[in-house]
Motif scaffolding. Structure first.
Motif, PDB file in Angstrom:
ATOM      1  N   MET A   1       2.018 -32.979  39.123  1.00 44.37           N
ATOM      2  CA  MET A   1       1.588 -32.173  40.776  1.00 44.37           C
ATOM      3  C   MET A   1       0.888 -33.648  41.726  1.00 44.37           C
ATOM      4  O   MET A   1       0.938 -33.604  42.702  1.00 44.37           O
ATOM      5  CB  MET A   1       1.108 -31.010  40.714  1.00 44.37           C
ATOM      6  CG  MET A   1       0.695 -30.762  41.808  1.00 44.37           C
ATOM      7  SD  MET A   1       1.905 -30.453  43.058  1.00 44.37           S
ATOM      8  CE  MET A   1       2.827 -28.745  42.477  1.00 44.37           C
ATOM      9  N   PHE A   2       0.356 -34.285  40.433  1.00 44.11           N
ATOM     10  CA  PHE A   2      -0.670 -35.649  41.208  1.00 44.11           C
ATOM     11  C   PHE A   2      -0.386 -36.651  42.338  1.00 44.11           C
ATOM     12  O   PHE A   2      -0.366 -36.935  43.039  1.00 44.11           O
ATOM     13  CB  PHE A   2      -1.611 -36.285  39.801  1.00 44.11           C
ATOM     14  CG  PHE A   2      -2.429 -37.321  40.381  1.00 44.11           C
ATOM     15  CD1 PHE A   2      -3.416 -36.994  41.076  1.00 44.11           C
ATOM     16  CD2 PHE A   2      -1.768 -38.515  40.115  1.00 44.11           C
ATOM     17  CE1 PHE A   2      -4.118 -38.415  41.786  1.00 44.11           C
ATOM     18  CE2 PHE A   2      -2.521 -39.848  40.713  1.00 44.11           C
ATOM     19  CZ  PHE A   2      -3.237 -39.766  41.227  1.00 44.11           C
ATOM     20  N   LEU A   3       1.900 -36.662  41.320  1.00 45.50           N
ATOM     21  CA  LEU A   3       1.725 -37.687  42.455  1.00 45.50           C
ATOM     22  C   LEU A   3       2.867 -37.108  43.693  1.00 45.50           C
ATOM     23  O   LEU A   3       2.305 -38.071  44.748  1.00 45.50           O
ATOM     24  CB  LEU A   3       3.126 -37.797  40.914  1.00 45.50           C
ATOM     25  CG  LEU A   3       3.406 -38.991  40.300  1.00 45.50           C
ATOM     26  CD1 LEU A   3       4.192 -38.656  39.513  1.00 45.50           C
ATOM     27  CD2 LEU A   3       2.658 -40.379  40.236  1.00 45.50           C
ATOM     28  N   VAL A   4       3.002 -36.005  43.646  1.00 42.65           N
ATOM     29  CA  VAL A   4       3.721 -35.117  44.649  1.00 42.65           C
ATOM     30  C   VAL A   4       2.804 -35.555  45.233  1.00 42.65           C
ATOM     31  O   VAL A   4       2.950 -35.581  46.693  1.00 42.65           O
ATOM     32  CB  VAL A   4       4.943 -33.849  43.649  1.00 42.65           C
ATOM     33  CG1 VAL A   4       4.595 -33.216  45.189  1.00 42.65           C
ATOM     34  CG2 VAL A   4       5.608 -34.271  43.407  1.00 42.65           C
ATOM     35  N   VAL A   5       1.507 -34.889  45.658  1.00 44.55           N
ATOM     36  CA  VAL A   5       0.327 -34.841  46.332  1.00 44.55           C
ATOM     37  C   VAL A   5       0.083 -36.332  46.866  1.00 44.55           C
ATOM     38  O   VAL A   5       0.023 -36.457  48.461  1.00 44.55           O
ATOM     39  CB  VAL A   5      -0.838 -33.772  45.800  1.00 44.55           C
ATOM     40  CG1 VAL A   5      -2.101 -34.732  46.446  1.00 44.55           C
ATOM     41  CG2 VAL A   5      -0.543 -32.628  45.835  1.00 44.55           C
ATOM     42  N   LEU A   6       0.134 -36.944  46.140  1.00 42.86           N
ATOM     43  CA  LEU A   6      -0.279 -38.670  46.612  1.00 42.86           C
ATOM     44  C   LEU A   6       0.964 -39.219  48.087  1.00 42.86           C
ATOM     45  O   LEU A   6       0.518 -40.293  48.610  1.00 42.86           O
ATOM     46  CB  LEU A   6      -0.412 -39.846  45.766  1.00 42.86           C
ATOM     47  CG  LEU A   6      -1.769 -39.689  45.025  1.00 42.86           C
ATOM     48  CD1 LEU A   6      -2.121 -40.554  43.937  1.00 42.86           C
ATOM     49  CD2 LEU A   6      -2.676 -39.698  46.122  1.00 42.86           C
ATOM     50  N   VAL A   7       1.789 -38.923  46.959  1.00 40.83           N
ATOM     51  CA  VAL A   7       3.095 -39.559  48.512  1.00 40.83           C
ATOM     52  C   VAL A   7       3.393 -38.607  49.216  1.00 40.83           C
ATOM     53  O   VAL A   7       3.291 -39.574  50.700  1.00 40.83           O
ATOM     54  CB  VAL A   7       4.480 -39.610  46.830  1.00 40.83           C
ATOM     55  CG1 VAL A   7       5.690 -39.830  47.560  1.00 40.83           C
ATOM     56  CG2 VAL A   7       4.853 -39.969  46.017  1.00 40.83           C
ATOM     57  N   VAL A   8       3.259 -37.402  49.440  1.00 45.06           N
ATOM     58  CA  VAL A   8       3.495 -36.498  49.866  1.00 45.06           C
ATOM     59  C   VAL A   8       2.142 -36.948  51.864  1.00 45.06           C
ATOM     60  O   VAL A   8       2.608 -37.541  52.724  1.00 45.06           O
ATOM     61  CB  VAL A   8       2.617 -34.996  50.021  1.00 45.06           C
ATOM     62  CG1 VAL A   8       2.631 -33.991  51.503  1.00 45.06           C
ATOM     63  CG2 VAL A   8       4.685 -34.602  49.315  1.00 45.06           C
ATOM     64  N   ALA A   9       0.635 -37.472  50.836  1.00 45.61           N
ATOM     65  CA  ALA A   9      -0.345 -37.294  51.772  1.00 45.61           C
ATOM     66  C   ALA A   9       0.028 -38.888  52.188  1.00 45.61           C
ATOM     67  O   ALA A   9       0.077 -39.520  53.402  1.00 45.61           O
ATOM     68  CB  ALA A   9      -1.542 -37.588  51.229  1.00 45.61           C
ATOM     69  N   GLY A  10       0.835 -40.221  51.937  1.00 45.44           N
ATOM     70  CA  GLY A  10       1.649 -41.198  51.988  1.00 45.44           C
ATOM     71  C   GLY A  10       2.408 -40.883  53.296  1.00 45.44           C
ATOM     72  O   GLY A  10       2.305 -41.631  53.778  1.00 45.44           O
ATOM     73  N   ALA A  11       2.788 -40.522  53.114  1.00 46.55           N
ATOM     74  CA  ALA A  11       3.649 -40.160  54.385  1.00 46.55           C
ATOM     75  C   ALA A  11       3.504 -39.601  55.306  1.00 46.55           C
ATOM     76  O   ALA A  11       3.857 -40.148  56.557  1.00 46.55           O
ATOM     77  CB  ALA A  11       4.845 -39.199  53.071  1.00 46.55           C
ATOM     78  N   LEU A  12       2.441 -38.342  55.089  1.00 49.70           N
ATOM     79  CA  LEU A  12       1.735 -38.232  56.643  1.00 49.70           C
ATOM     80  C   LEU A  12       0.992 -39.088  56.849  1.00 49.70           C
ATOM     81  O   LEU A  12       1.118 -38.715  58.265  1.00 49.70           O
ATOM     82  CB  LEU A  12       1.171 -37.139  55.843  1.00 49.70           C
ATOM     83  CG  LEU A  12       1.375 -35.628  55.128  1.00 49.70           C
ATOM     84  CD1 LEU A  12       1.101 -34.148  55.007  1.00 49.70           C
ATOM     85  CD2 LEU A  12       3.024 -35.270  56.787  1.00 49.70           C
ATOM     86  N   ALA A  13       0.769 -39.762  56.498  1.00 47.54           N
ATOM     87  CA  ALA A  13      -0.047 -40.698  57.108  1.00 47.54           C
ATOM     88  C   ALA A  13       1.107 -42.168  57.535  1.00 47.54           C
ATOM     89  O   ALA A  13       0.109 -42.969  58.329  1.00 47.54           O
ATOM     90  CB  ALA A  13      -1.352 -42.198  56.033  1.00 47.54           C
TER      91      ALA A  13
END
Length: 187
Positions: A1-13
């Motif tokens: 889940m950690f990876l998914v959250v970081l990647v989604v946050a990175g994409a939103l940025a």
């Protein structure tokens, strides 16, 4: 889940940093089905009911060389070498510990996760962990959204993916010279 959250946050940025998420539509990864196969191995190893422990371990461990085929075919993509290094470190820790990512008692406690779970876990406390420092030694603490444990390999995978997203999308975060690509002119 950690990876998914970081990647989604990175994409939103990406848009906030002057990039275009639509640039991802132009990326044509080679052998994409291989990556989905590796992910399926991981999911099956964790969640398939009634699967014997040996089969769970075999599927989990096998997912890494399968993913390596995808990585090798797509080594030209931005961020792929860093993500591959992270996956290699995770694989090394898992193989060295008989198919389980060693988790730190302190990290599990900080995340509010049980120390001794019944059945197979892909990340768990190991009696005498080998390469413990590559294991799940960091935690998103209890009280934060999605508390969990993670490894240095997980961080490198996430950073490689996020940097690659920003590089492909032309954001100021990863664009050459710190400048974003100019927006595409309407047709």
């Amino acid at each position: 889940m950690f990876l998914v959250v970081l990647v989604v946050a990175g994409a939103l940025a990406v848009p906030a940093l002057g990039g275009r998420l639509s640039a991802l539509a132009d990326v044509r990864p080679r052998l994409a089905w291989v990556l989905f196969t590796a992910l399926a191995f991981q999911v099956l190893s964790i969640y398939l009911p009634g699967l014997p422990r040996g089969a769970r371990v075999a599927l989990g461990v096998a997912s890494y060389p399968v993913a390596l085929v995808f990585v090798a075919a797509n080594r030209h993509l931005p961020g792929m070498p860093l993500a591959a290094l992270g996956a290699a470190l995770n694989s090394l820790a898992i193989v060295a510990n008989g198919g389980v990512m060693p988790a730190s008692r302190a990290a599990l406690a900080a995340a509010g996760l049980p120390l001794d779970r019944r059945g197979y876990e892909n990340s768990a406390v190991v009696a005498h962990p080998r390469l413990w420092f590559l294991g799940d030694v960091f935690a998103v603490p209890r009280g934060w959204p999605l508390p969990n444990v993670f490894s240095v390999g997980d961080v490198l995978v996430a950073l490689g993916i996020v940097w690659g997203l920003h590089r492909i999308c032309g954001s100021r975060l990863a664009a050459p010279g710190g400048r974003s690509r100019p927006p595409e002119e309407p047709g």
